[in-house]
Design an enzyme around this catalytic site. Structure first.
Site, PDB file in Angstrom:
ATOM      1  NE  ARG A   1      -0.777  -0.020   4.976  1.00 29.39           N
ATOM      2  CZ  ARG A   1      -1.443   0.236   6.099  1.00 29.39           C
ATOM      3  NH1 ARG A   1      -2.673   0.696   6.038  1.00 29.39           N
ATOM      4  NH2 ARG A   1      -0.882   0.058   7.275  1.00 29.39           N
TER       5      ARG A   1
ATOM      6  CG  ASP B   1       8.397  -7.114   6.238  1.00 30.08           C
ATOM      7  OD1 ASP B   1       8.540  -8.070   7.014  1.00 30.08           O
ATOM      8  OD2 ASP B   1       7.355  -6.448   6.180  1.00 30.08           O
TER       9      ASP B   1
END
Length: 543
Positions: A127, A294
């Site tokens: 996103r 991440d």
């Protein structure tokens, strides 16, 4: 005095003229795209979820929204970058994802990661869409990224959107951490979209529509450990070598040499930066909440503000993330060890580029020394010591043990410690002095721990080689008086959703000077009602 005044005015006028000459609008800027131009990518623009082997990014244009409106703008960051505040709809449309300039090449990065200790495979910007790179007048380059700008090939089953709730939290905390002096990504703007977004806040089947929003995130680089893990997992050694070389040349240009020597020197700096970041989090009581690989910056920045929190009562086992229960992998006190584990994953990723792993293992092991030395210095500053010496280690352990047991409000306790009267050793008086920081009455053992620490601390202060005033100055610089507590954020979000931005604006000002006592209306413990309220005590990864 008159001469000084006119000199000051002249200097101020020069600065304003400089800013006027070099401030550019978002729409007029010629953007750089060095990441896109340096690596292979998926140029199709196809936003359908899929695996993308062989590439480091996929081109992805933001999906337009109904009605972008500017809710917040970071003036200080804008001045640093040389960006004019939007004064027409075109620039606001850029912030809302409704307009892309000719020189922008928007993309979503491809990366992987270990999530909650398990290999998750390909993840990527689900996103977030990077618009391009903004070069400042001094030649520095910053990535401008929209978070919540719509789907990308890495959105999986999600919509790529963000709600006002999570966007306010990201915008305010990014900037708050900067003013606390902690390495972090920044936030330039907060825009409402006019579109409702469906979210299940705690993944329990109670989905509801919430107002949508987009944050423009800014950083020299948004590269994560996971970028390197992805290439290693796919055995794309050529791309991995190229990414490592590019990262060193661009962000660590002082590192010389070649081959193993150069790579190991770089990894050592990443280890040191990460260790230093963990110490800074501990200093202010910050809990990230989701320290997946991440979410670990290759530059040692705090990145990805989701279910974060500051600790209120000092609890090393506190996690704000419902997804982190019951194991509490990412609890407050576990963050340094998780950082080490994450670094070991990065080491594994770059190992194929080395002739052997013996030196890599040794370099990874330097984390303990890097962390400990920085931690000692940090604790010495928090306690106002002239310097942190080896013989101060028992005192640091004592305060840690006392805080973990008594669990006072961390922020308030250290503020009270700054003004602790020397010679205050009476047990009743010591307990009474710190009472403002307690969330519950102390039992006999807790009182004893507190008083024993106070006595040991005052004994140490008697041999301090700096003046009491200098000691207090160090403590005020190391211990924030204002922190963005979750219950304050929750209140501000509720008010914004109702059309009232009064508290939001107050918090935006207070966070700019967190070590001063200008906003003591916020100098208070977490209220009882916030202990169990959603968004105040526990959050989810969608927060």
């Amino acid at each position: 005095m008159e001469s000084t005044f006119y000199t000051s005015c002249y200097t101020s006028c020069q600065l304003n003229l400089y800013l006027t000459n070099y401030m550019q609008t978002l729409s007029d800027k010629e953007y750089k795209n060095e990441f896109v131009e340096s690596f292979p990518g998926d140029e199709s623009g196809d936003l359908r979820p899929r695996q993308t082997p062989g590439v480091l990014y996929s081109k992805a244009k933001p999906t337009p929204v109904e009605k972008p409106e500017l809710l917040a703008w970071s003036d200080d960051l804008a001045k640093e970058l040389g960006i004019q505040k939007p004064n027409d709809q075109k620039d606001i449309d850029i912030l809302g994802g409704n307009f892309v300039t000719d020189t922008m090449q928007p993309y979503a990065a491809c990366y992987a990661g270990h999530q909650f200790g398990n290999w998750a495979g390909q993840l990527g910007d689900g996103r977030a869409i990077t618009l391009g790179e903004w070069e400042t007048p001094d030649g520095k380059s910053w990535e401008l990224q929209l978070k919540g700008a719509g789907p990308t090939p890495y959105s999986r089953r999600a919509d790529g959107r963000a709600v006002l709730r999570s966007s306010v939290r990201e915008y305010l905390m990014s900037e708050a951490m900067h003013y606390l002096g902690i390495p972090t990504t920044r936030a330039l703007s907060l825009v409402s979209t006019g579109d409702p977004v469906l979210r299940d806040m705690f993944y329990n089947g109670n989905a509801a529509y919430e107002p949508g929003a987009i944050v423009m995130r800014v950083a020299p680089s948004l590269l994560r450990f996971g970028n390197f893990e992805m290439l290693a997992a796919r055995k794309e050694k050529e791309n991995l070598q190229k990414l490592v070389d590019w990262t060193i040349s661009r962000y660590y240009p002082h590192i010389q040499g070649e081959g193993d020597e150069r790579l190991l020197a770089w990894f050592k700096e990443v280890v040191e930066k990460t260790a230093g970041l963990m110490v800074e989090w501990l200093r202010v009581g910050f809990v990230h909440g989701v320290m997946n690989t991440d979410n670990m910056s290759i530059l040692g920045l705090t990145i990805d503000y989701g279910p974060y929190s500051f600790v209120d009562n000092y609890d090393l086992n506190f996690t704000p993330n419902t997804t982190d229960l019951p194991g509490k992998r990412y609890a407050f006190g576990k963050q340094p060890s998780i950082a080490y584990w994450n670094l070991s994953r990065l080491a594994s990723a770059i190992a194929p580029l080395l002739s052997g792993t013996e030196e890599l293992v040794k370099t990874l092991a330097t984390f303990d020394e890097a962390f400990t030395s920085r931690y000692m210095t940090m604790m010495g500053n928090k306690l106002g010591l002239d310097e942190a010496k080896k013989e101060d280690a028992p005192l640091f352990a004592q305060v840690e043990r006392m805080l973990s047991t008594v669990q006072p409000d961390m922020t308030i306790f250290f503020q009270l410690l700054i003004d602790l009267p020397l010679g205050l050793e009476d047990k009743v008086a010591v307990v009474a002095y710190f009472r403002e920081s307690f969330y519950a009455d102390l039992n006999a053992d807790e009182k004893l721990l507190l008083c024993s620490f106070a006595q040991a601390y005052q004994e140490r202060m008697k041999v301090n080689t700096i003046t009491p005033e200098a000691s207090q100055e160090k403590m005020r610089a190391a211990n924030p008086r204002f922190i963005l507590r979750n219950y304050l954020l929750s209140q501000a979000i509720e008010q914004l959703e109702a059309g009232n931005n009064e508290l939001f604006l107050k918090l935006q000002e207070a966070m700019k000077d967190p070590y001063a006592n200008k906003f003591d209306e916020f100098f208070a413990k977490r209220p009882e009602w916030a202990t169990s309220k959603a968004g105040c005590s526990m959050l989810s990864c969608s927060s």
